[in-house]
Write an enzyme that holds these catalytic residues in place. Structure first.
Site, PDB file in Angstrom:
ATOM      1  N   CYS A  99       0.808  -1.236  -0.469  1.00 31.04           N
ATOM      2  CA  CYS A  99      -0.122  -0.074   0.082  1.00 31.04           C
ATOM      3  C   CYS A  99       1.282   1.495   0.274  1.00 31.04           C
ATOM      4  CB  CYS A  99      -1.040  -0.229   0.904  1.00 31.04           C
ATOM      5  SG  CYS A  99      -0.242  -0.141   2.741  1.00 31.04           S
ATOM      6  N   HIS A 114      -2.369   1.224   7.483  1.00 32.24           N
ATOM      7  CA  HIS A 114      -2.360   1.479   6.078  1.00 32.24           C
ATOM      8  C   HIS A 114      -1.819   3.204   4.636  1.00 32.24           C
ATOM      9  CE1 HIS A 114      -4.200  -0.148   1.993  1.00 32.24           C
ATOM     10  NE2 HIS A 114      -4.820   0.776   2.161  1.00 32.24           N
TER      11      HIS A 114
END
Length: 355
Positions: free
Chosen positions: A162, A297
Site C-alpha cells: 500500500c 495502511h
C-alpha cells in the site's frame, strides 16, 4: 366502477403506500443492489448458500477442498450478519458484500495492509519548511480527479505494498499539475528497488519519495508493470523515460488545517488505521465508523468537500474499483480529534517538483 372494486383498489393502493414507506425508512441506501444482498438472503440456509455461490462467481472465488469452502461459508455468514446489522443503524455510510467477505478480520489485516512503522522512525522531509503554511482562502471543495491529476484505481492484491501505491498516487498528481501530463507510474519499481522499504512486507511513503528523488526518477507502469510480488530491481530499464520529483515534505503532524492546505494544492500521501471491520466492508457514504489511530495502511488523499452537513476527505485506496465508492472512500473530517478519523492527520506527506 362498483363499490367493491373501488374498495379493493383503495386497499391495494394503501398497502402499496405502506410498503413504500417501509422501504424509504430503511437504513439501507436507495440502490439496494450495491450491498450485494437482500433481506431474503438472511432468512434461510438455502438462500444463504445460494447467495454465497453467486458471490463466489462474481468474485471468481474457488477453494481447494469442501472443508475450506465450508469454513469460508461460515466466515461469509458472520460477515454478512455484521454488514446487515451495521446498515440498520442508519449511519452516514453503509457496508456491502465485497471481495473480502469470506475473510476473517485478522486474515484481511495480514494480507491487505502494509504500512510498516516497526523499527522505522519517521524522518522529516527533504525540507523542514511546510510550503503551504501561509496558504489562505482555500476553496470549499477540491477534487483532483476532476482536475485530471488522478489515474485509475489500482489493486495491490495480496501484497503489503500500500505504501508504494500511496507514494505513486501523490507523484502522479504533482507530475500532472506541473507538466500537464497524467502518467500512470510503477509501484513495482518501488517494491523492487526502494531498499529502505520492505516490499510486500510493508514500507513508508517518505522512504519511497526519497528513493525517487535520489535516483533518476520513476518509470511508467507500462514499462515496469505490477507483479503483486517482490521482484529484482531492473536496472536495464534505465534508458526508458521516467518521471522525476525534486524532493518531499511532511505535513505538520496532527493538524487537519495543514492537511487541508496541502490538499488544496496537490494530492497527498496519508496513513490511516484501516483494519476495522467496517472499513473492510465499506461500500459508500461518509465514513465515520470506529477506528483508532494505529497507522497500518497507506492511501492517497485526492480531495475534500461536504455532503448533507458532513465534511469529508476523498481518499483513493488500492483495493480495486469494486471496493467502496469505485475504489474511493469519503472519510469524515472535523471530527474534533486532533489526529483525525483513523489517524489521517498523523503522517501526511507530499512530493515536490520544481519543473
Amino acid at each position: 366502477m362498483s363499490m367493491a372494486t373501488s374498495i379493493t383498489a383503495n386497499l391495494a393502493l394503501f398497502l402499496l403506500c405502506i410498503n413504500l414507506i417501509n422501504i424509504m425508512s430503511s437504513a439501507l441506501p436507495p440502490d439496494f443492489s450495491i450491498l450485494g444482498y437482500s433481506d431474503e438472503d438472511l432468512t434461510s440456509p438455502d438462500k444463504l448458500i445460494h447467495l454465497f455461490e453467486l458471490w463466489m462467481s462474481k468474485h471468481s472465488k474457488s477453494y481447494s477442498s469442501l472443508e475450506e469452502k465450508l469454513m469460508r461459508l461460515e466466515l461469509f455468514e458472520d460477515n454478512l450478519k455484521h454488514i446487515d446489522e451495521t446498515n440498520r443503524k442508519q449511519r452516514s455510510y453503509w457496508l456491502g458484500l465485497n471481495a473480502f467477505a469470506d475473510m476473517s478480520q485478522d486474515e484481511f489485516k495480514a494480507k491487505y495492509l502494509g504500512l510498516n512503522q516497526i523499527g522505522v522512525p519517521r524522518s522529516r522531509g527533504s525540507s523542514s519548511v511546510f510550503r503551504y503554511e501561509n496558504a489562505g482562502d482555500l476553496p470549499k471543495s477540491v477534487d483532483w480527479r476532476k482536475k485530471g491529476a488522478v489515474t485509475r484505481v489500482k489493486d495491490q492484491g495480496q501484497c503489503g505494498s500500500c505504501w508504494a501505491f500511496s507514494t505513486v498516487a501523490a507523484v502522479e498528481g504533482i507530475n500532472q499539475i506541473v507538466t500537464g501530463n497524467l502518467t500512470s507510474l510503477s509501484e513495482q519499481e518501488l517494491i523492487d528497488c526502494s531498499s529502505e522499504n520492505n516490499g510486500c512486507n510493508g514500507g513508508l511513503m517518505d522512504y519511497a519519495f526519497s528513493y525517487i528523488a535520489s535516483t533518476k526518477g520513476l518509470h511508467a507502469e507500462e514499462d515496469y508493470p505490477y507483479l503483486m510480488e517482490e521482484g529484482t530491481c531492473e536496472q536495464k530499464k534505465a534508458d526508458l523515460e521516467v518521471v522525476t520529483i525534486s524532493g518531499y515534505e511532511d505535513v505538520p503532524e496532527n493538524s487537519e488545517e495543514s492537511l487541508m492546505k496541502a490538499l488544496a494544492h496537490q494530492p497527498v500521501s496519508v496513513a490511516i488505521e484501516a483494519s476495522g471491520r467496517d472499513f473492510q466492508f465499506y461500500s459508500g457514504g461518509v465514513y465515520d465508523g470506529h477506528c483508532g489511530s494505529e497507522l497500518d495502511h497507506g492511501v492517497a488523499a485526492v480531495g475534500y468537500g461536504s455532503s448533507k452537513g458532513q465534511d469529508y476527505i476523498v481518499v483513493k485506496n488500492s483495493w480495486g474499483s469494486r471496493w467502496g465508492e469505485k475504489g474511493y472512500i469519503r472519510m469524515k473530517r472535523n471530527t474534533g480529534r486532533i489526529e483525525g478519523l483513523c489517524g489521517i492527520n498523523k503522517m501526511a506527506s507530499y512530493p515536490t517538483k520544481d519543473q
